[in-house]
Design an enzyme around this catalytic site. Sequence first.
Site, PDB file in Angstrom:
ATOM      1  N   THR A  80       0.837  -1.203   0.000  1.00  0.00           N
ATOM      2  CA  THR A  80       0.000   0.000   0.000  1.00  0.00           C
ATOM      3  C   THR A  80       0.870   1.251   0.000  1.00  0.00           C
ATOM      4  O   THR A  80       0.650   2.169  -0.792  1.00  0.00           O
ATOM      5  CB  THR A  80      -0.943  -0.018   1.229  1.00  0.00           C
ATOM      6  OG1 THR A  80      -1.754  -1.189   1.142  1.00  0.00           O
ATOM      7  CG2 THR A  80      -1.832   1.205   1.279  1.00  0.00           C
ATOM      8  N   ASN A 158      -4.900  -9.524  -7.916  1.00  0.00           N
ATOM      9  CA  ASN A 158      -5.105 -10.184  -6.626  1.00  0.00           C
ATOM     10  C   ASN A 158      -6.392 -10.985  -6.539  1.00  0.00           C
ATOM     11  O   ASN A 158      -6.537 -11.836  -5.672  1.00  0.00           O
ATOM     12  CB  ASN A 158      -5.060  -9.154  -5.489  1.00  0.00           C
ATOM     13  CG  ASN A 158      -5.852  -7.910  -5.786  1.00  0.00           C
ATOM     14  OD1 ASN A 158      -5.654  -7.252  -6.814  1.00  0.00           O
ATOM     15  ND2 ASN A 158      -6.776  -7.576  -4.916  1.00  0.00           N
ATOM     16  N   ALA A 207       5.961  -8.313   1.608  1.00  0.00           N
ATOM     17  CA  ALA A 207       6.514  -9.589   2.086  1.00  0.00           C
ATOM     18  C   ALA A 207       5.462 -10.618   2.495  1.00  0.00           C
ATOM     19  O   ALA A 207       5.682 -11.822   2.372  1.00  0.00           O
ATOM     20  CB  ALA A 207       7.455  -9.322   3.261  1.00  0.00           C
ATOM     21  N   THR A 244      12.918   4.850  11.476  1.00  0.00           N
ATOM     22  CA  THR A 244      13.853   3.797  11.884  1.00  0.00           C
ATOM     23  C   THR A 244      13.472   2.487  11.210  1.00  0.00           C
ATOM     24  O   THR A 244      12.301   2.095  11.219  1.00  0.00           O
ATOM     25  CB  THR A 244      13.839   3.646  13.420  1.00  0.00           C
ATOM     26  OG1 THR A 244      14.135   4.921  13.974  1.00  0.00           O
ATOM     27  CG2 THR A 244      14.843   2.620  13.901  1.00  0.00           C
ATOM     28  N   CYS A 331      -9.124  -6.758   1.129  1.00  0.00           N
ATOM     29  CA  CYS A 331      -9.493  -5.374   1.438  1.00  0.00           C
ATOM     30  C   CYS A 331     -10.972  -5.107   1.288  1.00  0.00           C
ATOM     31  O   CYS A 331     -11.476  -4.135   1.802  1.00  0.00           O
ATOM     32  CB  CYS A 331      -8.716  -4.421   0.544  1.00  0.00           C
ATOM     33  SG  CYS A 331      -6.998  -4.805   0.545  1.00  0.00           S
TER      34      CYS A 331
HETATM   35  N1  PLP Z   1      -1.391  -4.652  -4.213  1.00  0.00           N
HETATM   36  C1  PLP Z   1      -1.955  -5.861  -4.371  1.00  0.00           C
HETATM   37  C2  PLP Z   1      -2.118  -6.417  -5.743  1.00  0.00           C
HETATM   38  C3  PLP Z   1      -2.380  -6.582  -3.259  1.00  0.00           C
HETATM   39  O1  PLP Z   1      -2.946  -7.787  -3.422  1.00  0.00           O
HETATM   40  C4  PLP Z   1      -2.204  -6.019  -1.965  1.00  0.00           C
HETATM   41  C5  PLP Z   1      -2.696  -6.743  -0.765  1.00  0.00           C
HETATM   42  O2  PLP Z   1      -3.636  -7.470  -0.785  1.00  0.00           O
HETATM   43  C6  PLP Z   1      -1.598  -4.758  -1.861  1.00  0.00           C
HETATM   44  C7  PLP Z   1      -1.200  -4.106  -3.007  1.00  0.00           C
HETATM   45  C8  PLP Z   1      -1.378  -4.117  -0.528  1.00  0.00           C
HETATM   46  O3  PLP Z   1      -0.262  -4.678   0.103  1.00  0.00           O
HETATM   47  P1  PLP Z   1      -0.075  -4.540   1.674  1.00  0.00           P
HETATM   48  O4  PLP Z   1      -1.053  -5.463   2.312  1.00  0.00           O
HETATM   49  O5  PLP Z   1       1.348  -4.936   1.919  1.00  0.00           O
HETATM   50  O6  PLP Z   1      -0.285  -3.109   2.015  1.00  0.00           O
END
Ligand code: PLP
Length: 384
Positions: A80, A158, A207, A244, A331
């Site tokens: 994100t 995703n 990660a 940090t 999400c």
């Molecule tokens: N981008 C994609 C394609 C994702 O699937 C996700 C998480 O589901 C993210 C970005 C966001 O990553 P994070 O959970 O590390 O903020």
Amino acid sequence: MHTIWLNMMKKIYADHAATTNVDELVLDSMIPFLNGRYENPSQPYSGAYQIKKELYLARERIARCINAAPEEIYFTSGGTESNNWVLYGNTVLNNKNGTIITSPIEHHSIGECCKQLSKFGITTKTVDVDAHGIVDSDSLNRLITDDTAIVSIMLANNEIGTIQNIKELVKIAHQHGILFHTDAVQALGHIPVDVKDLDVDFLSSSAHKYNGPKGIGFLYVRKGIDIAPLIVGGSQENNHRAGTENIASIVGMSVALELNCKRMTEFTQKMAELEKVIISAFEKSDIEYVYNCGQKHIPGLINVSFKNISGEMILHRLDLKGILVSTGSACNGYKNEISDVIKSIKVSKEYAEGTIRISLGIDNTFEDAVLIANSIIDVVKSTN
Ligand code: PLP
């Protein structure tokens, strides 16, 4: 009593696109930095210097996995932040107006960020996608104008796992002198990723999608490009990302990525086999469904829509059996509505609501795949 019974049931986790378990080797690599080796790498004494060295080794390990140089890797708090940084850094933080070109199937950290940027006068255009989410390269060509600030198109989706032909899209953007970012959060650790071969200018990673810890990721920034920092207040990350460093997680992420890149061939093969088990069980049954993944998709990520049934209901019925899947991305998993991705690929109304995502991982077995398939078939049949 009911809770006790649930706790005793074997859990079959099939939601790896939402997040994954931290690998034992990864955990082992992190522990020393949570207990004992806690010096702040910005300090000038020797113990801190050792930590700084570990940071560099982690950066090097990550760079090797994607064919980048260590100084092209900037640690962030995850996908994100990396996505927000790229969009802000190439528009308002650079005092640039203009337009972002993206796709209608991006993660919310791109879509919502574009909405926020509209408050600063930044506009967004979206390319066309086909029934499997593949971007129409002609539409990208048509949308690029002199005021395009950046093109941001994800490497793998995703929800439906579709892998884009990023090289072709990058070529179009570069022909017009436009920078290209790809969100590789779902791709890294699952398919080979080589930033030089893809020729991208920016790439986001997280990660926890490849058996590393949550809350850590990185942004690849091609050497020679100066992106304005999003988070300021310290000289960390070569003055580009203050705060940090989360050493334990950074080390864990580097070990996780290296591990997943090493076992990728074996992993991919296993995922393809398990996927086949599930899809052929659906095929043999007489349930009505549509398969939403493209031919080139993330191994083990299956997205299907069942006719005249609620995906939400399937999810909860499976949950009661100890099987964890999802209806969309993590999400919007709580929202009882059809996702933007499913709308964009135009799944017909009678199927769209019955969409579920099964995302398999390294610990899933043949028996899990059989049980997942049979349980879904039972649930779907019981409602018809
Ligand atoms: N981008 C994609 C394609 C994702 O699937 C996700 C998480 O589901 C993210 C970005 C966001 O990553 P994070 O959970 O590390 O903020």
